[in-house]
Write a protein that holds these residues in place. Structure first.
Motif, PDB file in Angstrom:
ATOM      1  N   ARG A   1       8.672   7.715   7.797  1.00 36.67           N
ATOM      2  CA  ARG A   1       7.519   7.010   7.223  1.00 36.67           C
ATOM      3  C   ARG A   1       8.026   5.747   6.537  1.00 36.67           C
TER       4      ARG A   1
ATOM      5  N   ALA B   1       6.893   2.349   5.075  1.00 36.22           N
ATOM      6  CA  ALA B   1       5.709   1.614   4.623  1.00 36.22           C
ATOM      7  C   ALA B   1       6.129   0.348   3.886  1.00 36.22           C
TER       8      ALA B   1
ATOM      9  N   LEU C   1       1.963   0.971   7.404  1.00 34.03           N
ATOM     10  CA  LEU C   1       2.813   2.131   7.702  1.00 34.03           C
ATOM     11  C   LEU C   1       3.260   2.124   9.155  1.00 34.03           C
TER      12      LEU C   1
END
Length: 135
Positions: free
Chosen positions: A75, A77, A82
């Protein structure tokens, strides 16, 4: 589909954006001269990510260690933008990002490179100090 986030500018004209790497808060320096997104090796170790070696080395003149590894951040971001499963370069960035920044709250974890900026149609608006990204 554009996502925007504030850019912080230092006295030395460096540009930073807030990010989260696998949920861990960090800052990334916007670096249009970096061929790819690079994350500081100790930060990757702290997150306990697996790395794999590459035959590539960095051409940066102020780095003692030039070997490049790769890791995948599940993940990745940048502000509200994202990306899942982002492959990043991993190397020791001590010569590029100086001590206090690497230990800040949140720390500067690496460089947001031209590959990411290009792939995500980045617009850097210096007037409003805003970074715009779109898939």
């Amino acid at each position: 589909g554009w996502k925007n986030m504030p850019i912080r500018e230092t006295k030395g004209w460096n540009l930073y954006v807030d990010s989260k790497l696998n949920g861990k808060s960090a800052q990334l320096m916007i670096d249009t001269g970096a061929f790819t997104t690079l994350i500081h090796r100790p930060f990757v170790r702290e997150m306990q990510l697996k790395t794999r070696d590459t035959p590539y080395t960095s051409g940066a003149v102020n780095l003692d260690e030039r070997g490049l590894q790769l890791a995948i951040i599940r993940r990745f971001a940048v502000g509200p933008f994202l990306v899942r499963g982002k492959e990043v370069g991993v190397m020791n960035l001590d010569g590029l990002i100086h001590g206090d920044l690497l230990k800040g709250e949140p720390p500067v974890a690496g460089l947001l490179g031209s590959e990411f900026l290009h792939r995500n149609n980045a617009i850097i608006d210096f007037g409003t100090r805003t970074l715009y990204l779109k898939l």
